[in-house]
Design an enzyme around this catalytic site. Structure first.
Site, PDB file in Angstrom:
ATOM      1  N   CYS A  23      -0.336   7.002  -2.449  1.00 20.66           N
ATOM      2  CA  CYS A  23      -1.532   7.781  -2.735  1.00 20.66           C
ATOM      3  C   CYS A  23      -1.283   8.437  -4.087  1.00 20.66           C
ATOM      4  O   CYS A  23      -0.210   8.292  -4.650  1.00 20.66           O
ATOM      5  CB  CYS A  23      -1.718   8.879  -1.698  1.00 20.66           C
ATOM      6  SG  CYS A  23      -1.694   8.278   0.007  1.00 20.66           S
TER       7      CYS A  23
ATOM      8  N   ARG B 258      -3.997   4.335  -7.470  1.00 16.05           N
ATOM      9  CA  ARG B 258      -2.957   4.447  -6.439  1.00 16.05           C
ATOM     10  C   ARG B 258      -3.529   4.436  -5.024  1.00 16.05           C
ATOM     11  O   ARG B 258      -2.770   4.421  -4.052  1.00 16.05           O
ATOM     12  CB  ARG B 258      -2.163   5.736  -6.648  1.00 16.05           C
ATOM     13  CG  ARG B 258      -1.489   5.834  -7.992  1.00 16.05           C
ATOM     14  CD  ARG B 258      -0.727   7.118  -8.094  1.00 16.05           C
ATOM     15  NE  ARG B 258       0.393   7.150  -7.191  1.00 16.05           N
ATOM     16  CZ  ARG B 258       1.598   6.674  -7.445  1.00 16.05           C
ATOM     17  NH1 ARG B 258       1.839   6.119  -8.601  1.00 16.05           N
ATOM     18  NH2 ARG B 258       2.559   6.744  -6.558  1.00 16.05           N
TER      19      ARG B 258
ATOM     20  N   TRP C  50      -4.544   6.241   0.114  1.00 13.71           N
ATOM     21  CA  TRP C  50      -4.483   4.863   0.605  1.00 13.71           C
ATOM     22  C   TRP C  50      -3.904   4.991   2.005  1.00 13.71           C
ATOM     23  O   TRP C  50      -2.727   5.305   2.180  1.00 13.71           O
ATOM     24  CB  TRP C  50      -3.588   4.016  -0.287  1.00 13.71           C
ATOM     25  CG  TRP C  50      -3.534   2.567   0.081  1.00 13.71           C
ATOM     26  CD1 TRP C  50      -4.462   1.607  -0.192  1.00 13.71           C
ATOM     27  CD2 TRP C  50      -2.475   1.894   0.771  1.00 13.71           C
ATOM     28  NE1 TRP C  50      -4.046   0.396   0.288  1.00 13.71           N
ATOM     29  CE2 TRP C  50      -2.825   0.533   0.889  1.00 13.71           C
ATOM     30  CE3 TRP C  50      -1.260   2.311   1.314  1.00 13.71           C
ATOM     31  CZ2 TRP C  50      -2.024  -0.411   1.507  1.00 13.71           C
ATOM     32  CZ3 TRP C  50      -0.458   1.368   1.935  1.00 13.71           C
ATOM     33  CH2 TRP C  50      -0.840   0.020   2.031  1.00 13.71           C
TER      34      TRP C  50
ATOM     35  N   ASN D 242       2.156  12.108  -0.388  1.00 17.31           N
ATOM     36  CA  ASN D 242       2.217  10.670  -0.598  1.00 17.31           C
ATOM     37  C   ASN D 242       3.482  10.165   0.082  1.00 17.31           C
ATOM     38  O   ASN D 242       4.548  10.728  -0.132  1.00 17.31           O
ATOM     39  CB  ASN D 242       2.284  10.379  -2.110  1.00 17.31           C
ATOM     40  CG  ASN D 242       2.539   8.915  -2.408  1.00 17.31           C
ATOM     41  OD1 ASN D 242       2.200   8.046  -1.619  1.00 17.31           O
ATOM     42  ND2 ASN D 242       3.133   8.639  -3.560  1.00 17.31           N
ATOM     43  N   GLY D 243       3.361   9.131   0.916  1.00 18.03           N
ATOM     44  CA  GLY D 243       4.546   8.591   1.596  1.00 18.03           C
ATOM     45  C   GLY D 243       4.312   8.533   3.090  1.00 18.03           C
ATOM     46  O   GLY D 243       3.172   8.582   3.560  1.00 18.03           O
TER      47      GLY D 243
ATOM     48  N   GLU E 282       0.400 -17.227  -9.256  1.00 15.61           N
ATOM     49  CA  GLU E 282      -0.150 -16.003  -9.852  1.00 15.61           C
ATOM     50  C   GLU E 282      -1.666 -16.139 -10.053  1.00 15.61           C
ATOM     51  O   GLU E 282      -2.418 -15.187  -9.819  1.00 15.61           O
ATOM     52  CB  GLU E 282       0.574 -15.730 -11.179  1.00 15.61           C
ATOM     53  CG  GLU E 282       0.054 -14.551 -11.982  1.00 15.61           C
ATOM     54  CD  GLU E 282       0.086 -13.218 -11.248  1.00 15.61           C
ATOM     55  OE1 GLU E 282       0.717 -13.109 -10.182  1.00 15.61           O
ATOM     56  OE2 GLU E 282      -0.577 -12.278 -11.728  1.00 15.61           O
TER      57      GLU E 282
ATOM     58  N   LYS F 298      -4.291 -13.545  -8.331  1.00 21.31           N
ATOM     59  CA  LYS F 298      -5.241 -12.757  -9.122  1.00 21.31           C
ATOM     60  C   LYS F 298      -6.651 -12.937  -8.590  1.00 21.31           C
ATOM     61  O   LYS F 298      -7.388 -11.990  -8.406  1.00 21.31           O
ATOM     62  CB  LYS F 298      -5.149 -13.217 -10.586  1.00 21.31           C
ATOM     63  CG  LYS F 298      -5.244 -12.170 -11.609  1.00 21.31           C
ATOM     64  CD  LYS F 298      -4.038 -11.293 -11.826  1.00 21.31           C
ATOM     65  CE  LYS F 298      -3.343 -10.794 -10.620  1.00 21.31           C
ATOM     66  NZ  LYS F 298      -2.052 -10.174 -10.846  1.00 21.31           N
TER      67      LYS F 298
ATOM     68  N   GLU G  25      -7.136 -11.335  -4.997  1.00 16.11           N
ATOM     69  CA  GLU G  25      -7.112  -9.878  -4.864  1.00 16.11           C
ATOM     70  C   GLU G  25      -8.344  -9.201  -5.460  1.00 16.11           C
ATOM     71  O   GLU G  25      -8.742  -8.153  -4.974  1.00 16.11           O
ATOM     72  CB  GLU G  25      -5.808  -9.263  -5.389  1.00 16.11           C
ATOM     73  CG  GLU G  25      -5.629  -9.166  -6.862  1.00 16.11           C
ATOM     74  CD  GLU G  25      -4.290  -8.533  -7.255  1.00 16.11           C
ATOM     75  OE1 GLU G  25      -3.897  -7.508  -6.683  1.00 16.11           O
ATOM     76  OE2 GLU G  25      -3.646  -9.072  -8.173  1.00 16.11           O
TER      77      GLU G  25
ATOM     78  N   HIS H 156       1.407 -33.126   1.234  1.00 19.43           N
ATOM     79  CA  HIS H 156       2.159 -32.895   2.473  1.00 19.43           C
ATOM     80  C   HIS H 156       1.419 -31.953   3.422  1.00 19.43           C
ATOM     81  O   HIS H 156       2.039 -31.379   4.320  1.00 19.43           O
ATOM     82  CB  HIS H 156       3.554 -32.353   2.142  1.00 19.43           C
ATOM     83  CG  HIS H 156       4.372 -33.318   1.347  1.00 19.43           C
ATOM     84  ND1 HIS H 156       4.840 -34.506   1.870  1.00 19.43           N
ATOM     85  CD2 HIS H 156       4.770 -33.313   0.044  1.00 19.43           C
ATOM     86  CE1 HIS H 156       5.512 -35.178   0.930  1.00 19.43           C
ATOM     87  NE2 HIS H 156       5.473 -34.465  -0.185  1.00 19.43           N
TER      88      HIS H 156
ATOM     89  N   LYS I 207      -2.229   0.277  -6.547  1.00 13.21           N
ATOM     90  CA  LYS I 207      -1.401  -0.216  -7.650  1.00 13.21           C
ATOM     91  C   LYS I 207       0.080  -0.267  -7.307  1.00 13.21           C
ATOM     92  O   LYS I 207       0.742  -1.253  -7.574  1.00 13.21           O
ATOM     93  CB  LYS I 207      -1.630   0.673  -8.875  1.00 13.21           C
ATOM     94  CG  LYS I 207      -0.901   0.223 -10.127  1.00 13.21           C
ATOM     95  CD  LYS I 207      -1.478  -1.057 -10.673  1.00 13.21           C
ATOM     96  CE  LYS I 207      -0.788  -1.525 -11.941  1.00 13.21           C
ATOM     97  NZ  LYS I 207      -1.091  -2.943 -12.195  1.00 13.21           N
TER      98      LYS I 207
HETATM   99  C1  AGP Z   1      -0.514  -7.724  -8.572  1.00 18.80           C
HETATM  100  O1  AGP Z   1      -1.747  -7.989  -9.123  1.00 18.80           O
HETATM  101  C2  AGP Z   1      -0.495  -6.810  -7.444  1.00 18.80           C
HETATM  102  N1  AGP Z   1      -1.276  -5.670  -7.628  1.00 18.80           N
HETATM  103  C3  AGP Z   1       0.828  -6.636  -6.729  1.00 18.80           C
HETATM  104  O2  AGP Z   1       1.152  -7.887  -6.215  1.00 18.80           O
HETATM  105  C4  AGP Z   1       2.051  -6.084  -7.501  1.00 18.80           C
HETATM  106  O3  AGP Z   1       2.465  -7.006  -8.449  1.00 18.80           O
HETATM  107  C5  AGP Z   1       3.168  -5.785  -6.481  1.00 18.80           C
HETATM  108  O4  AGP Z   1       2.737  -4.799  -5.588  1.00 18.80           O
HETATM  109  C6  AGP Z   1       4.465  -5.377  -7.134  1.00 18.80           C
HETATM  110  O5  AGP Z   1       4.344  -4.191  -7.860  1.00 18.80           O
HETATM  111  P1  AGP Z   1       5.454  -3.727  -8.870  1.00 18.80           P
HETATM  112  O6  AGP Z   1       5.542  -4.729  -9.945  1.00 18.80           O
HETATM  113  O7  AGP Z   1       4.987  -2.389  -9.342  1.00 18.80           O
HETATM  114  O8  AGP Z   1       6.745  -3.647  -8.098  1.00 18.80           O
END
Ligand code: AGP
Length: 599
Positions: A2, A27, A70, A96-97, A475, A479, A482, A498, A594
């Site tokens: 958060c 966050r 979050w 947060n946590g 990747e 992208k 998400e 396969h 994030k």
């Molecule tokens: C990527 O677009 C994501 N938001 C997510 O997969 C991110 O890369 C992952 O949570 C790792 O985060 P970090 O690089 O801050 O460790």
């Protein structure tokens, strides 16, 4: 995970807390709240984003704390939004946590305390209430912190007092020093327009934050923590005229890369200076590198694995951090564990790093975030210098991670005698050309936007790649899924036949990496297989063979081993424009945040 903010000073706390909070929405954003310190606490909180919270225009408060959530414990409702208060309503807490022993503590507090939410956090204000004698808030919070198990960054505000007490354990907190005012936040972008003179709290710290300064205690002793000057400007954390942070960050890639390379690369001599701090003899005798990372950083790790094996002649394995286990049959001392993490706060990656350290391995962090937990826990750190990334979807940090891994591979290759000066120079030349190559792709945004609009409504999207193209395919799919919420998957192109081929219909779009370093000719055969089954196809790069199997083809500028990462920029733009055409919350996609500071 958060976002927390706090303010004490001479100004109206309300606009400062709400605007700094808005800067932290990456966050988490399923509920938000603010507590203002006055003779009586004023609390505003609700489900939804900070912008949807009903707040007065101004206040007389000179202190305040804020939270953007979050959810972990308890759904995103008005009741579960932070701040949480004690029974008297005089003590407000944001957190947060995860407090792992919350059930036990709640049971212990018993029927004498009235709980109004399902959260783990709410035990904290009630515990403070038990310890609070109206004298020293820091003493009361310290006593409570000693009872908490798990990870937490908390900020506590009590009515009638112009101070905030904050505590940190495994969740980031940073203090911003101003002139007669002090800021608190989970991350620097929150308050960077007000202060760039910062102190990062460390695990076990409890801090009293007042307008004129900060007292930090650790194990009951008053200590001093270093102050750090933030190098980047406030504008770096703003949209700068772009509709979304993600688009701005995609376009920032050439600049981010130049920052990553500055002062580190001498293409003429083939030398790289990463200021590694690991002894040469150790690097020469190194038997294995294990990379640990999550999400996009994991994909950068897969790319780095191939570069390190090819350029530095060392065995490399890449692990999803949450699944990492050191494994048997290794000499830990000859194993370097590299944690790749943009935020430096990802709980899974930190946990993997800790277990590697515990086994006796040496550790190296590759991160974007100065002062983050990973930099304190790893033996050595290399920064990717991408500047702040606010969009939840990682873009510029992926390419900067790959560029940094390339420098690492060249440096190691030279140290280990695996790479000649000419070979090193050739790789570094490609690296220096990368910003220009990416700019050429960015200049074709309108064309990729047209493709995105044409195919946005397809039932599914598959991304194919081999060798260095494989992590890029993964990747590309991550992208798209998400931010657009579409079904997208990345495959090693050869694996298609396969099993996944069964998913291919004429309502599918297949995007493939056909650059140097990705065995494009073989991949083109797989493209033919999906073309035969009616799928539409887009290729990035040029392969020798029957190009007629591609409905659309985009050339990728020459960039040697880094060509697949240039192709990735097309995929970023494709994902962005598909999501935009569907009106998605691109910078804050549903259910995501994030940095993921919980396991
Ligand atoms: C990527 O677009 C994501 N938001 C997510 O997969 C991110 O890369 C992952 O949570 C790792 O985060 P970090 O690089 O801050 O460790």
């Amino acid at each position: 995970m958060c976002g927390i903010t706090g303010y004490v000073g001479d100004s109206d706390a309300l606009p400062i807390v709400s605007s700094t909070l808005a800067n932290l929405e990456y966050r988490g954003y399923d509920s938000a709240g603010v507590a203002l310190g006055n003779s009586e606490l004023e609390i505003y909180k609700a489900e939804g984003k900070i912008g949807e919270l009903t707040l007065p225009d101004s206040s007389t408060a000179r202190s305040g704390i804020g939270h953007t959530r979050w959810s972990t414990h308890g759904p995103p409702t008005d009741e579960n939004a932070h701040p949480h208060t004690d029974c008297t309503g005089e003590i407000a807490v944001v957190h947060n946590g995860i407090i792992e022993n919350h059930a036990e503590l709640r049971a212990e507090l018993g029927a004498e305390h009235t709980f109004t939410s399902d959260t783990d956090t709410e035990v904290v204000p009630h515990l403070i209430e038990e310890h609070w004698d109206g004298e020293d808030l820091l003493d009361a919070v310290s006593a409570v912190v000693d009872r908490l198990a798990g990870s937490f960054a908390i900020a506590v505000l009590v009515e009638g007092r112009n101070e905030i007490v904050a505590a940190r354990q495994d969740s980031p907190l940073v203090i911003g020093h101003g002139d007669g005012e002090t800021f608190l936040a989970s991350d620097v972008p929150a308050f960077v327009e007000h202060s760039r003179d910062v102190t990062f709290l460390e695990d076990g710290d409890v801090a009293r934050i007042e307008p004129d300064g900060v007292e930090i205690y650790h194990d009951g002793e008053r200590i001093e923590r270093e102050r750090t000057a933030v190098e980047w400007e406030a504008e770096a954390a703003e949209k700068g005229g772009y509709e979304h942070f993600m688009l701005k960050e995609i376009h920032e890639q050439p600049r981010a890369l130049r920052q990553a390379l500055t002062g580190r690369v001498d293409a003429l001599s083939g030398d790289v200076d990463l200021d590694l701090g690991l002894p040469e003899e150790y690097l020469q005798s190194l038997e294995e590198i294990q990379i640990v990372a999550a999400g996009t950083s994991y994909h950068a790790g897969l790319y780095a694995e191939q570069l390190l094996e090819e350029l530095a002649d060392v065995r490399v394995t890449t692990h999803v951090a949450s699944e990492y286990d050191v494994g048997g049959g290794r000499d830990p001392w000859q194993t370097l564990v590299v944690a790749i993490t943009q935020s430096g706060e990802t709980a899974d990656t930190l946990e993997a790093l800790r277990s590697a350290k515990a086994s006796g391995a040496r550790t190296l962090a590759v991160t974007n975030t100065v002062g983050s937990t990973v930099t304190r826990e790893a033996d050595e750190t290399v920064y990717i210098h991408a500047g702040p990334e606010i969009g939840v979807a990682a873009t510029k940090t992926f390419v900067s991670q790959v560029a940094t891994a390339t420098m690492l591979a060249v440096a190691l290759g030279r140290t280990r005698g695996a790479l000649s000066r000419d070979e090193a120079s050739a790789v570094l030349d490609s690296l220096r050309g990368l910003p220009g190559a990416i700019q050429q792709v960015l200049d074709r945004e309108a064309e990729i936007e047209a493709i995105a609009q044409e195919y946005a409504d397809r039932e599914a999207f598959f991304f194919l790649g081999r060798r260095l193209g494989h992590p890029v395919a993964l990747e590309g799919a991550l992208k798209l899924k998400e931010i657009s919420y579409d079904h997208a998957e990345g495959f090693a192109a050869g694996e298609l036949k396969h099993g996944p081929l069964a998913l291919v219909t004429d309502d599918v779009l297949v995007l493939s990496v056909l650059t140097q370093g990705s065995n494009p000719e073989a991949t083109l055969h797989n493209v033919a297989e999906v073309d035969t089954r009616g799928a539409a196809t887009v290729g990035f790069g040029e392969a020798k063979g029957d190009g007629s199997v591609l409905d659309h083809s985009f050339s990728v500028p020459e960039a040697g081993l880094l060509e697949p990462v240039v192709a990735n920029v097309y995929m970023q733009l494709f994902a962005y424009h598909v999501a935009r055409s569907k009106g998605r919350a691109i910078d804050k996609p549903r259910n995501l945040a994030k940095s993921v500071t919980v396991q």
